[in-house]
Write an enzyme that holds these catalytic residues in place. Structure first.
Site, mmCIF file in Angstrom:
data_model
loop_
_atom_site.group_PDB
_atom_site.id
_atom_site.type_symbol
_atom_site.label_atom_id
_atom_site.label_comp_id
_atom_site.label_asym_id
_atom_site.label_seq_id
_atom_site.Cartn_x
_atom_site.Cartn_y
_atom_site.Cartn_z
ATOM 1 C CG ASP A 417 36.490 -45.536 43.086
ATOM 2 O OD1 ASP A 417 35.864 -44.489 43.344
ATOM 3 O OD2 ASP A 417 37.406 -45.588 42.238
ATOM 4 C CD GLU A 472 32.434 -43.186 42.290
ATOM 5 O OE1 GLU A 472 32.653 -41.987 42.094
ATOM 6 O OE2 GLU A 472 33.275 -44.072 42.070
#
Length: 738
Positions: A417, A472
């Site tokens: 993330d 991401e």
């Protein structure tokens, strides 16, 4: 037994829970020709030393009313041999016979400690945390925690009344790791660490950073996990793991169902609680498999204190959240997934962590896991600490947690993330609020090295084969999926955030205005093969006022769902792996709400069941048609047929595999049916209409081409052959040579 000295300064320091070296005074020590045993047991009434067979070796005299006892063992032990005795302790309400924690030698291997200090994640996995094991034939728990800035660390828990005086730990210099073996306790014990800062100030009780099990929030204690049970778990997925190891995922069909497990299923009859892993295994796994997805991706499940963070503010990166049951439950969930043909991807957050007092912030009184300078160590958007991944031990700690998910739980992928926030030192910071790198630039060189190390580790011999990594990353950082040997970051896949933003912006436009935004749908092909991409319609796009996917679409209810169906048809034919967040598969109207559930009641309506059926069929066709996935990352797998018909908002392209198989996608993004639309096709003859998102089964008007079209030798769109098509309103067609 004879009296034995117990230094007054030692007594005061022990009673004040501030002794820096408890092994220097507690336990057995040679004093002259005698072996003297000293112990600190506040609240004890009487203490005796007993032999293994139960015979009394002698009395330990109380040398301080606060609980210090000392005495000499009788002769008979060989010099240098660890004295063999137990302590028989009379408490006000019970008697306890237990080995002396301070009679055991050092626990952790010096080589492993040195490797941890050098940044080896395997050493972190081996050394740190709580482990139930036998020492010299005695069952107990070995505790170890990294806290080099602390002046004293104790382990506290139910087993010692949470009394920091009872079990102070040994510091292993120079590595900054504190260790202690506590006899006769085991898996299931609650515990924390009680630390004093370098200046002696007591810190809040801290949860174990490497705990493999925790209490369910809002409680915050760590729990000794039964790692032996986890490591002996009866896996039956050998065939799955062998197939995964040999699978070329970049050229395989990948369609990911993203799930927030805390809200996917709730039990209304029990206070709307979240489902357990076993309940999710029985409901989520067959649902996702039945929908044709290849993987489920779970928003972060490492224990997190605040439910409103959706898991993205974790404090226990090794521990599956206790919200869903014990760690073994998650292993069973993955086992069920593999048996159903589903891979499991977990989200992983090495960028930042929250500032809860029991957590990692100022763990030992210093900026241990975070940067000391707030310009580097505090995230202004999320109000969280930023991990100092350039510190070798922190990098090892984080990557060790990723290895633990891969080894202990057989996960198939790890999505990292907030990669962009790691790569740029000025991410979300104004001038003067960030610190340049050593060359004066904005690139975070330490994070780059960390991410490369992470990928090299997950793709190397330290990890099980075939574990995929996903980034991401929302910028144009080059080489995210390039090998580290070629100066890339080494990820297997990158989320294509630009594609997602551009295409959703196009779909938000009223169809009458889409001709002015035509390039938003074609621009993604300019860079589609620069990385290995995932096309993400994730949780981030259906929350915080952005609206659900269906709600983003213009028009009345029918047009909104028709737009969404056409978009899905475009997306599933587009190069790149697919990702869809829960609720999107049946076009729910509401945004994602972490404290609710998807709007499952909408499936009572035929229109929403139709969208769900379409997603299922898209997944199955995508898996069955090699042209749609075999060359996802190569220009040879895609060619425009119609990319410039902005006046009609029509797009058409061909997908190919390396064996020459083809599939053509045609999209009409206006509500106007197009009759006799002549489309150039790359081969003559009959083309089957294998998908029509306007089909009646999906909630459409069932306009189309009767199942097939004929390509004749009439040139169009640069092709020798063409067919006259009927393009349904707000729809995508897929054609395949019959």
């Amino acid at each position: 037994m004879t009296d034995a000295p117990f230094d007054r300064a030692d007594i005061d320091a022990l009673l004040g829970a501030r002794h820096p070296d408890p092994f220097a005074c507690l336990g057995p020590h040679r004093v002259g020709d005698a072996t003297v045993v000293r112990t600190l047991l506040p609240g004890a009434l009487r203490v005796r030393a007993i032999a293994a067979g139960g015979g009394v070796l002698g009395e330990l005299r109380q040398v301080d009313p606060a609980g210090c006892f000392a005495g000499a063992l009788p002769d008979g032990q060989e010099r240098g041999e660890r004295p063999r005795y137990r302590l028989s302790i009379d408490w006000p309400d019970a008697r306890q016979d237990v080995e002396d924690a301070y009679a055991f030698g050092t626990l952790l291997d010096e080589d492993a400690l040195a490797r941890f200090a050098a940044g080896d994640p395997r050493a972190a996995l081996a050394c740190l945390g709580a482990r139930a094991l036998d020492m010299d034939g005695v069952p107990g728990v070995r505790f170890a925690v990294w806290a080099p800035g602390a002046s004293r660390v104790s382990v506290v828990g139910d087993f010692n009344g949470w009394d920091a005086r009872r079990h102070p730990m040994r510091l292993r210099r120079p590595w900054g790791v504190w260790e202690l073996f506590v006899p006769r306790i085991g898996a299931g014990e609650r515990y924390k660490f009680a630390l004093r800062a370098r200046d002696g100030a007591a810190l809040p009780l801290k949860a174990d950073p490497c705990a493999c099990r925790t209490e369910a929030p809002p409680r915050t204690a760590s729990i000794v996990a039964d790692l032996d049970a986890l490591e002996r778990f009866g896996w039956h997925d050998d065939a799955w793991l062998r197939a995964r190891a040999s699978l070329d995922l970049a050229h395989a069909p990948v369609s990911i169902y993203e799930v927030h497990p805390e809200s996917w299923l709730r039990v209304a009859a029990e206070g709307n609680r979240s489902a357990t892993w076993d309940e999710l295994a029985q409901r989520l796994i067959p649902y996702a498999a039945g929908m044709g997805f290849s993987h489920v991706e779970l928003t972060p499940i490492a224990e997190y204190p605040f439910g409103g963070s959706w898991g993205y503010q974790s404090l226990s990166p090794f521990a599956p959240s206790a919200r869903f049951g014990p760690p073994e439950g998650f292993a069973r969930f993955v086992e069920h997934a593999h048996a159903a043909g589903l891979g499991v991807i977990v989200d992983w957050v090495p960028a930042h962590f929250p500032d809860d007092p029991h957590g990692l912030g100022k763990f030992d009184g210093t900026a241990l896991f975070e940067h000391a300078d707030p310009r580097e160590g505090w995230h202004p958007d999320w109000h969280t600490h930023v991990f100092n991944v350039g510190r070798r031990e922190v990098g090892a700690f984080l990557i060790a947690s990723a290895l633990a998910w891969a080894h202990r739980y057989h996960v198939d992928g790890i999505r990292v993330d907030a990669v962009a926030s790691m790569l740029y030192r000025d991410y979300s910071r104004a001038a003067g609020e960030w610190v340049p790198n050593v060359y004066g630039g904005r690139e975070n060189l330490e994070s780059i090295a960390f991410l490369k190390h992470f990928n090299d580790t997950l793709h190397g011999p330290a990890a099980p084969p075939g574990v995929a990594t996903f980034a991401e990353e929302s910028t144009a950082w080059p080489g995210v999926t390039a090998p580290t040997a070629e100066h890339g970051l080494g990820f297997d896949f990158k989320w294509n955030m630009g594609w997602m933003h551009d295409t959703l912006a196009y779909l938000r436009e009223d169809p009458i205005h889409r001709r002015h935004h035509h390039d938003r749908l074609t621009f993604g092909l300019v860079y589609a093969f620069s990385e290995r991409f995932v096309l993400p319609l994730s949780h981030d796009e259906v929350v915080h006022g952005k609206g659900s996917l269906a709600a983003k679409m213009p028009g009345d209810a029918w047009q909104r769902l028709a737009n969404l169906r056409a978009y899905f048809g475009f997306m599933w034919a587009h190069p790149g792996k697919k990702l869809l967040f829960m609720g999107g598969e049946f076009a729910q109207w509401g945004e994602f709400a972490h404290d609710a559930t998807p709007q499952w009641d909408l499936l009572d309506a035929p229109a929403h069941r139709g969208v769900q059926r379409l997603v299922r069929d898209l997944n199955r066709l995508h898996a069955a048609e090699p042209a749609l996935h075999a060359l996802d990352d190569r220009p040879a797998g895609f060619a425009w047929l119609v990319g410039d018909d902005r006046n009609n908002s029509v797009f058409a392209f061909v997908r190919r595999d390396d064996a020459g198989r083809m599939l053509v996608a045609v999209c009409n993004f206006t509500p106007v049916p197009r009759t006799d639309y002549r489309l150039g096709l790359p081969a003559p003859g009959r083309w089957a209409e294998v998908l029509n998102t306007d089909g009646a089964a999906y909630g459409g008007t069932d306009a189309g081409n009767g199942g097939a079209v004929q390509a004749d030798e009439i040139p169009a769109h640069g092709e020798r052959w063409s067919a006259a098509l009927r393009l349904p309103p707000l729809a995508t067609l897929w054609l395949r040579p019959a």
